[in-house]
Design a protein around this motif. Sequence first.
Motif, short mmCIF file in Angstrom:
data_model
loop_
_atom_site.label_atom_id
_atom_site.label_comp_id
_atom_site.label_asym_id
_atom_site.label_seq_id
_atom_site.Cartn_x
_atom_site.Cartn_y
_atom_site.Cartn_z
N ASN A 49 0.82 -1.21 0.00
CA ASN A 49 0.00 0.00 0.00
C ASN A 49 0.85 1.26 0.00
O ASN A 49 0.34 2.36 -0.18
CB ASN A 49 -0.93 0.01 1.22
N GLN A 50 2.17 1.10 0.18
CA GLN A 50 3.06 2.27 0.13
C GLN A 50 2.96 2.97 -1.23
O GLN A 50 3.16 4.18 -1.32
CB GLN A 50 4.51 1.83 0.38
N LEU A 51 2.65 2.22 -2.28
CA LEU A 51 2.51 2.84 -3.60
C LEU A 51 1.34 3.82 -3.64
O LEU A 51 1.37 4.82 -4.36
CB LEU A 51 2.31 1.78 -4.68
N ASN A 52 0.32 3.53 -2.85
CA ASN A 52 -0.88 4.38 -2.85
C ASN A 52 -0.78 5.55 -1.89
O ASN A 52 -1.46 6.57 -2.08
CB ASN A 52 -2.11 3.54 -2.49
N THR A 53 0.07 5.45 -0.90
CA THR A 53 0.15 6.51 0.12
C THR A 53 1.33 7.45 -0.07
O THR A 53 1.38 8.51 0.54
CB THR A 53 0.24 5.89 1.52
N VAL B 124 -2.51 3.01 -15.65
CA VAL B 124 -3.45 2.88 -14.55
C VAL B 124 -3.31 4.04 -13.57
O VAL B 124 -4.28 4.48 -12.95
CB VAL B 124 -3.27 1.51 -13.83
N TRP B 125 -2.09 4.57 -13.45
CA TRP B 125 -1.88 5.73 -12.58
C TRP B 125 -2.58 6.96 -13.15
O TRP B 125 -3.22 7.72 -12.41
CB TRP B 125 -0.39 6.01 -12.43
N ALA B 126 -2.47 7.15 -14.46
CA ALA B 126 -3.11 8.31 -15.10
C ALA B 126 -4.62 8.27 -14.94
O ALA B 126 -5.27 9.32 -14.87
CB ALA B 126 -2.73 8.35 -16.57
N GLU B 127 -5.17 7.08 -14.89
CA GLU B 127 -6.62 6.94 -14.72
C GLU B 127 -7.10 7.48 -13.38
O GLU B 127 -8.27 7.80 -13.21
CB GLU B 127 -7.02 5.47 -14.89
N SER B 128 -6.17 7.58 -12.44
CA SER B 128 -6.51 8.14 -11.13
C SER B 128 -6.45 9.67 -11.14
O SER B 128 -6.73 10.31 -10.13
CB SER B 128 -5.55 7.61 -10.06
N TYR C 291 3.68 -6.02 -12.60
CA TYR C 291 3.26 -6.81 -11.44
C TYR C 291 2.45 -5.97 -10.44
O TYR C 291 1.55 -6.47 -9.77
CB TYR C 291 4.51 -7.39 -10.76
N PHE C 292 2.76 -4.66 -10.38
CA PHE C 292 2.14 -3.81 -9.37
C PHE C 292 0.86 -3.12 -9.85
O PHE C 292 0.26 -2.34 -9.10
CB PHE C 292 3.14 -2.74 -8.91
N VAL C 293 0.43 -3.39 -11.07
CA VAL C 293 -0.75 -2.72 -11.61
C VAL C 293 -1.98 -2.94 -10.73
O VAL C 293 -2.73 -1.99 -10.44
CB VAL C 293 -1.03 -3.19 -13.05
N THR C 294 -2.19 -4.17 -10.30
CA THR C 294 -3.37 -4.46 -9.47
C THR C 294 -3.27 -3.83 -8.08
O THR C 294 -4.25 -3.78 -7.34
CB THR C 294 -3.56 -5.98 -9.30
N ASN C 295 -2.06 -3.34 -7.75
CA ASN C 295 -1.81 -2.75 -6.44
C ASN C 295 -2.27 -1.28 -6.38
O ASN C 295 -2.47 -0.72 -5.31
CB ASN C 295 -0.32 -2.82 -6.16
N VAL C 296 -2.42 -0.66 -7.55
CA VAL C 296 -2.70 0.78 -7.60
C VAL C 296 -4.19 1.03 -7.42
O VAL C 296 -5.01 0.62 -8.23
CB VAL C 296 -2.22 1.39 -8.93
N GLU C 297 -4.51 1.72 -6.33
CA GLU C 297 -5.91 2.03 -6.01
C GLU C 297 -5.98 3.38 -5.33
O GLU C 297 -5.55 3.55 -4.20
CB GLU C 297 -6.52 0.95 -5.11
N ASN C 298 -6.47 4.37 -6.06
CA ASN C 298 -6.58 5.74 -5.55
C ASN C 298 -5.26 6.26 -4.98
O ASN C 298 -5.21 6.70 -3.83
CB ASN C 298 -7.68 5.82 -4.48
N PRO C 299 -4.19 6.21 -5.75
CA PRO C 299 -2.91 6.72 -5.24
C PRO C 299 -2.99 8.22 -4.98
O PRO C 299 -3.69 8.95 -5.69
CB PRO C 299 -1.93 6.41 -6.38
N ARG C 300 -2.26 8.68 -3.98
CA ARG C 300 -2.34 10.09 -3.61
C ARG C 300 -1.23 10.93 -4.22
O ARG C 300 -1.30 12.16 -4.24
CB ARG C 300 -2.30 10.24 -2.09
N GLY C 301 -0.19 10.28 -4.74
CA GLY C 301 0.97 11.03 -5.21
C GLY C 301 1.22 10.96 -6.70
O GLY C 301 0.40 10.47 -7.47
N ALA C 302 2.38 11.47 -7.10
CA ALA C 302 2.80 11.48 -8.50
C ALA C 302 3.53 10.19 -8.84
O ALA C 302 4.09 9.52 -7.96
CB ALA C 302 3.70 12.68 -8.76
N PHE C 303 3.55 9.87 -10.12
CA PHE C 303 4.24 8.67 -10.61
C PHE C 303 5.24 9.08 -11.69
O PHE C 303 4.88 9.77 -12.65
CB PHE C 303 3.25 7.66 -11.18
#
Length: 265
Positions: A170-174, A216-220, A189-201
Amino acid sequence: MINAAVLGSPITHSLSPLLHSLAYEYLGVQARYEAVEIKSGQLQNFLTNTDKNALSLTMPLKEEALTVSHLISDIAQRISSGNTLSLTDGVWSLTSTDVLGFDFSLDMHNIKEIETAVIIGAGATARAAVASVSKIAKSVFVVTRNPDRIGAMNQASTAEITYLPWELTNQLNTADLVINTTPHNAADYFVTNVENPRGAFFEVLYNPWPTALSKVWAESENLVIDGLDLLIHQGISQVEIFAGVTVDRHELYRLMRTEALAKLA
């Protein structure tokens, strides 16, 4: 005259000849810049026999360069990697502009002081990334599956690093910033891990684009920085070294990015 080349393998895809040639034309500097296929283990022989006086290095030569250069800058020693060789009076000097590439890319996107950064990967590009973000982040996490690289990562960083296993986290999202430095599709591998991330990628790859993770990050609707920014900014710093000048970085960035996008279209 600048007689330059980018070395690596594979190298035919490189945008560096296009970008460097554009920069020298913009500056009115006489220069020749080409791409040369050099495989692992061939760098020493090339340096001994070439008429080149300025070289950009990419995979797999950035670490090998440390063993064949006469002078090595502090930053290249610290990140155990060099991407820039210049010849003066028969002496090859090695440095790295990769850290500056991250510095300028992040600053251009107004990422200056953050709480948390996560780096995916632990190779040469990851060491440059951690050397950059450890100056602006209070907490730095590195996701890696290679514990043998931890010592070199620690050396590159100015902050203490927390290491995470190659597992969904969840560190990817926070985090305020996530940087993927792995090649090809390793980070898919981490695509399914991304859910409402708060930061930049920040994705260091740029071709093909988008990568699965950047998409998937841009979709957020959060900020996504592509690898062209890194390529361009580290390249501008190389141009300054090779030409011995200080450039209008914002203007040259604009010209380079326009040409690169047209080439990739």
